[in-house]
Design an enzyme around this catalytic site. Structure first.
Site, mmCIF file in Angstrom:
data_model
loop_
_atom_site.group_PDB
_atom_site.id
_atom_site.type_symbol
_atom_site.label_atom_id
_atom_site.label_comp_id
_atom_site.label_asym_id
_atom_site.label_seq_id
_atom_site.Cartn_x
_atom_site.Cartn_y
_atom_site.Cartn_z
ATOM 1 N N LYS A 54 -5.071 -44.262 -20.021
ATOM 2 C CA LYS A 54 -5.990 -43.220 -20.485
ATOM 3 C C LYS A 54 -7.426 -43.739 -20.485
ATOM 4 C CE LYS A 54 -2.414 -40.763 -23.070
ATOM 5 N NZ LYS A 54 -1.778 -40.455 -24.361
ATOM 6 N N GLN A 98 -1.914 -41.881 -30.414
ATOM 7 C CA GLN A 98 -0.764 -42.069 -29.539
ATOM 8 C C GLN A 98 0.534 -42.027 -30.345
ATOM 9 O OE1 GLN A 98 -0.905 -42.131 -26.195
ATOM 10 N NE2 GLN A 98 1.289 -42.363 -25.980
ATOM 11 N N ASP A 121 -5.030 -33.394 -27.372
ATOM 12 C CA ASP A 121 -3.585 -33.437 -27.111
ATOM 13 C C ASP A 121 -2.953 -32.044 -27.231
ATOM 14 O OD1 ASP A 121 -2.413 -35.846 -26.352
ATOM 15 O OD2 ASP A 121 -2.448 -36.665 -28.379
HETATM 16 N N1 GUN Z 1 3.384 -39.859 -26.582
HETATM 17 C C1 GUN Z 1 4.013 -39.378 -25.496
HETATM 18 N N2 GUN Z 1 3.267 -38.449 -24.887
HETATM 19 C C2 GUN Z 1 2.133 -38.339 -25.595
HETATM 20 C C3 GUN Z 1 0.957 -37.537 -25.461
HETATM 21 O O1 GUN Z 1 0.810 -36.707 -24.555
HETATM 22 N N3 GUN Z 1 -0.011 -37.732 -26.405
HETATM 23 C C4 GUN Z 1 0.124 -38.614 -27.422
HETATM 24 N N4 GUN Z 1 -0.864 -38.710 -28.292
HETATM 25 N N5 GUN Z 1 1.204 -39.356 -27.580
HETATM 26 C C5 GUN Z 1 2.194 -39.226 -26.666
#
Ligand code: GUN
Length: 294
Positions: A54, A98, A121
């Site tokens: 990211k 996350q 998100d």
């Molecule tokens: N864990 C797995 N997929 C995601 C996501 O798209 N965003 C976040 N914040 N955590 C995740």
């Protein structure tokens, strides 16, 4: 059947390039770079990789990024305080925490604390609710990435039978919402899960299968109709001594036997994964532009 491989990596690279060009224009006309913050708790291998990618994608898009790390033993109060601070920080357009979080932390409580205007998100109930009724909002990155892929490859979804395997808040549920809505998938949607009695039968009838159950090679050739479109969201790490890292990523689809039955199929890796991150970049750009919320 001669199948078409859906190249998520190439699609994501092309879209990130478009985003970078738009950011250049924004900056040239006196605007500021979009700024994404990511909060990472602990040292889970998968989460480390996602967050690293990211941050890297932010650079590729010309965004500013900030990584905030906590150890596994962080308290809920400390994490909430961090969220409140990010909510207030003027320069930060959007941020993510996350997931998954350690067991002693109430994930839902953290999600609810995020200012929905910075919730890139798309996990906050306001964004989830707005998405469900078709209002402008941040849409969960994996489902948005899959929609983008289907559009990019001009795959017809309107009126088709779409089976979604899995009912998670992050993928299955929002995917079902989006695929059924007129303005997105416009499909007939069935959601199957670990307790679905007719899962195999439903899959055999499907024009489009979106597998997001996290069970390696769950979807086998006998479950797929000739000519179907198969989207594989699975990314389970399985031990593999022949790899440098000691594991490989395994999808929810038994690719080698399923592919030849498909019109289109996504690989793992290189399918949905890169598109998820690309969608987060799209959401961050939208946050920077105050596209959905002032
Ligand atoms: N864990 C797995 N997929 C995601 C996501 O798209 N965003 C976040 N914040 N955590 C995740």
């Amino acid at each position: 059947m001669e199948y078409n491989l859906i190249d998520g990596k190439a699609t994501a690279t092309a879209i990130k390039k478009e985003i970078a060009e738009e950011v250049k224009k924004i900056v040239a006309s006196g605007g500021k770079k979009p700024h994404l913050a990511a909060v990472l708790v602990g040292h889970d291998g998968g989460s480390e990789t996602y967050v690293k990618n990211k941050v890297l994608s932010c650079e590729q898009c010309g965004f500013k990024s900030t990584l905030i790390r906590f150890e596994e033993n962080v308290t809920e109060e400390e994490l909430l305080a961090c969220v409140y601070k990010l909510n207030e920080e003027e320069d930060i357009d959007g941020f993510i925490v996350q997931l998954p979080l350690p067991k002693h932390i109430d994930e839902q409580k953290i999600i609810m604390a995020v200012d929905y205007k910075k919730d890139v998100d798309g996990f906050h109930p306001i964004n989830v609710g707005r998405m469900a009724i078709g209002l402008p909002c941040f849409i969960s990155a994996t489902p948005l990435g899959i929609l983008t892929l289907l559009q990019h490859y001009k795959i017809e979804t309107s009126g088709k039978k779409c089976v979604i395997l899995g009912r998670s808040n992050i993928v299955g549920k929002p995917m079902a919402q989006l695929m059924m809505q007129k303005q997105y998938g416009d499909a007939t949607v069935t959601v199957c899960h670990s307790h679905s009695a007719t899962l195999k039968e439903e899959c055999r009838e499907a024009d489009i299968i979106i597998a997001a159950i996290g069970r390696p090679e769950f979807v086998t050739a006998d479950m797929v109709k000739e000519g179907a479109v198969v989207i594989d969201v699975g990314t389970t790490r399985v031990e593999d001594a022949t790899r440098k890292q000691g594991f490989r990523l395994c999808g929810d689809v038994k690719f080698d036997e399923v592919a030849s039955r498909c019109s289109y199929i996504t690989p793992v890796p290189g399918g949905v994964g890169p598109m998820t991150i690309c969608s987060l970049m799209k959401n961050t750009l939208a946050a920077g532009k105050k596209e959905f919320y002032k």
